[in-house]
Design a protein around this motif. Structure first.
Motif: not given
Length: 467
Positions: A424-430, A434-438
């Motif tokens: 689930l986390s994989f598909i949510d990230t994909l 814009r994610g949180t790695t900034d």
């Protein structure tokens, strides 16, 4: 025209004996030997009428010396030193035009190294992944071949004959040079780990969160073995959970110690995923769960010390079915992403549609999804991502909400679901532009002056904390 090799097989354990009988059953003559001559004699005696096409030898060396050329010798011995020593021995006995075939579970890096070694001696080497367990080896496995096209041509008629068939087509093929076959088999096993873990997680919620008996859950899996969820693992799960222990009369699953084994292929998948910078999070979670399961006493202590409790959940049968479908699609997608990365790294030119086709029968992860995966790779595949293919994107839109409900209910009520949660986390990230790695990049720059890229262009910038 390439001459069909004369076949030998060394190693008559469970898998070796089954594969040998399969070869004989399909009308091919076979030379056999084993480290223990007694085992060879027992095999010949048990071969019955098939022994007419069988020639036994006292040792590997005796077999290699007495087989007519060109020779192709299949090694069915344990990975590691037994394979290594067998190859060294054969290199001194065989001649140009002969082939050594390692058909065990082998780290593909070893296969690449051995290919260079053996071919440097003027011989040919094949790394051959075989999936399907004892039953598959005996009646038709899925076979993944790595090596030169010339070596493949010499054994192709035999391999296609003994392989599983799907609509009359052999579930076997030459996939690429050196370690390609063994790597594809490794990723197959990684997907297998994830699928088994996700199934067991759903079983756990139904059993301990909804009070269903193993037989009731087994009947549910049996009903799912049609349509999109049809697969070998769903099929056998239904049978296992409805089985009764003959000694106690209890459900068979209840007399089995909850400590899972593993032979290394799952770990190999993870190691290579990390090396190639790929996410195989569902597979990683499955491997970790098996490792945790080995610490039985720690878990007993933990339940007492940490007051571990599992409380009731309220989920529908459709929630479970849809969650399994979504999680399975994601596990396959992670596996094929890893295959793509390795194909580029090692210049293998893997045919992903063909790989999915040879997994449709004989192997452990055979499922109804593989036809759709093959069609996706042969058709429209936006950005090269399986989950972006129209058919799979629509399925995920329809089933991920159920996966979210299952994971949420499990987490809130104390039921571990590491593989389903990772999927689930994989598909949510994909699906997050814009994610949180900034923030991670900012942190790295703050403590290590590593710099970052700006959204308005350019790399090597630093934050105001360095002004």
């Amino acid at each position: 025209m390439t001459q069909l090799a004369n076949l030998g097989l060394y190693g008559l354990g469970t898998m070796g004996s089954a594969l040998a009988l399969n070869i004989l059953d399909n009308g091919f003559a076979l030379h056999v030997a084993n480290r223990s001559a007694d085992v060879t004699a027992e095999f010949v005696a048990e071969a019955g009428d098939l022994a007419a096409k069988l020639t036994s030898h006292a040792s590997l060396a005796d077999m290699a010396r007495n087989m007519p050329a060109p020779r192709a010798i299949i090694l069915m011995v344990p990975a590691g030193n037994p394979v290594e020593s067998s190859i060294e021995e054969l290199c001194d006995l065989l001649e140009p035009g002969d082939t050594i075939i390692d058909a065990g579970n082998t780290d593909f890096h070893d296969t690449r190294r051995r290919t260079a070694l053996v071919e440097g001696r003027g011989l040919t080497f094949i790394g051959m992944g075989v999936s399907g367990g004892e039953e598959g080896a005996r009646h038709g496995p899925s076979i993944m071949v790595g090596g030169t096209p010339q070596a493949w041509a010499g054994i192709r008629p035999v391999i296609e004959a003994i392989a599983a068939k799907f609509n009359g087509e052999a579930c076997a093929d030459h996939l690429g040079p050196d370690g390609a076959g063994h790597f594809v088999k490794t990723v197959h096993n990684g997907i297998e780990y994830a699928d088994m873990q996700m199934i067991s997680e759903l079983y756990g919620i139904m059993r301990y969160g909804q009070g269903m008996s193993p037989a009731e859950i087994g009947a549910r899996f049996e009903s799912w073995d049609t349509g999109a969820l049809q697969s070998y693992l769903v099929e056998i799960t239904g049978k296992v959970l409805q089985a009764v222990d003959s000694k106690t009369g209890a459900p068979a699953v209840d007399v089995i110690l909850d400590r899972a084994g593993q032979k290394g292929t799952g770990r190999w998948t993870l190691i290579e995923a990390l090396r190639l910078g790929q996410s195989a999070s569902a597979i990683e979670a499955a491997v970790a769960a098996r490792s945790w399961s080995s610490e039985k006493q720690t878990r007993i202590d933990g339940e007492a010390i940490l007051s571990g409790t599992r409380t009731a959940v309220d989920l529908s049968e459709q929630d479970y079915a849809d969650a399994l479908l979504a999680a399975r699609i994601i596990a396959y997608a992670q596996g094929f992403r890893l295959l793509a990365a390795a194909s580029e790294e090692y210049n293998w030119s893997l045919d992903f549609a063909r790989i999915s086709e040879i997994w449709r029968a004989g192997c452990i992860i055979r499922s109804a999804l593989l036809d759709d995966i093959s069609a996706a790779f042969r058709g429209e595949m936006p950005k090269g991502q399986l989950v972006f293919a129209p058919a799979f994107a629509e399925r995920l839109k329809a089933t991920v909400p159920a996966l979210r409900r299952v994971v949420a209910a499990a987490v809130l009520n104390g039921h571990p679901v590491p593989a389903c949660a990772s999927a689930l986390s994989f598909i949510d990230t994909l699906s997050m532009a814009r994610g949180t790695t900034d923030l991670i990049q900012a942190q790295r720059d703050f403590f290590g002056m590593h710099g970052f890229e700006r959204i308005d262009g350019g790399a090597g910038h630093h934050g105001p904390w360095w002004d």
